[in-house]
Design a protein around this motif. Structure first.
Motif: not given
Length: 208
Positions: A198-203, A181-191
């Motif tokens: 890549k994660l933004h594109t995937l999700l 969850l920490s890694d996921l949250n670090s990618a948002y809101p801005f890549a």
């Protein structure tokens, strides 16, 4: 998200207690565990921060005590056939069980959605940072559609004409929900990195 419950669960006998949380659990190995907690807010909050099996019960009790006039509870978890720490929402199941136990024992008049909300608030009182989706286990074997809009949820039971057969395979892998969850949250809101993009594109685009 579509949520479909399995036929596995956490089973308990519950009853009111005048002052304390009297907790007992039987592990699949047969080992007996017990815990007694004061219903004092500070004690419940402290136990919730430990991140142990009992912390989820303490976290929910803490949240319920803030909103309702309740005393203590006896919970005897006499059987568990839901695998724990396998990504099957076992912590959410414990949290929902606790919310439902208080609801039934003290006639709080809570709906399933109310129980889910209290279970979620109780779980995030612990070090766990699981999202609201896991609390869908409150509906048991009833498939439901959960639509998310920030902190608002719209839950619609789904009627199915045929049985849904699920095969659950234990790959004996390890997971760290907090890190995920920490890694996921670090990618948002801005890549910030190529991996984030890549994660933004995937999700995002790919997922639609």
């Amino acid at each position: 998200a579509l949520i479909v419950g399995t036929n596995q669960g956490i089973y308990s006998e519950v009853s009111p207690h005048p002052k304390k949380l009297m907790l007992a659990a039987t592990k699949p190995s047969g080992e007996q565990l017990t815990k007694t907690l004061s219903m004092e807010p500070n004690a419940l909050q402290l136990e919730a921060t430990t991140g142990t099996f009992w912390s989820y019960i303490a976290g929910v009790a803490y949240q319920i005590q803030k909103k309702y006039t309740v005393q203590g509870l006896c919970i005897n978890n006499f059987k568990t056939d839901l695998p724990v720490k396998k990504g099957l929402s076992s912590s959410a199941a414990v949290s929902v069980l606790t919310a439902r136990a208080f609801n039934k024992c003290y006639n709080l008049g809570l709906t399933i959605n109310d129980e889910m909300e209290l279970a979620y608030q109780g779980e995030i009182t612990t070090p766990s940072r699981c999202g609201r989706m896991d609390q869908g286990c409150a509906y048991g074997n009833q498939p439901v559609l959960i639509e998310f809009d920030a902190d608002k949820l719209q839950i619609t039971p789904v009627k199915v004409k045929k049985d849904i057969h699920l095969v659950i395979v234990d790959l004996h892998g390890k997971k760290n929900t907090r890190k995920i969850l920490s890694d996921l949250n670090s990618a948002y809101p801005f890549a910030q990195t190529a991996e984030h993009k890549k994660l933004h594109t995937l999700l995002g685009k790919t997922n639609t």
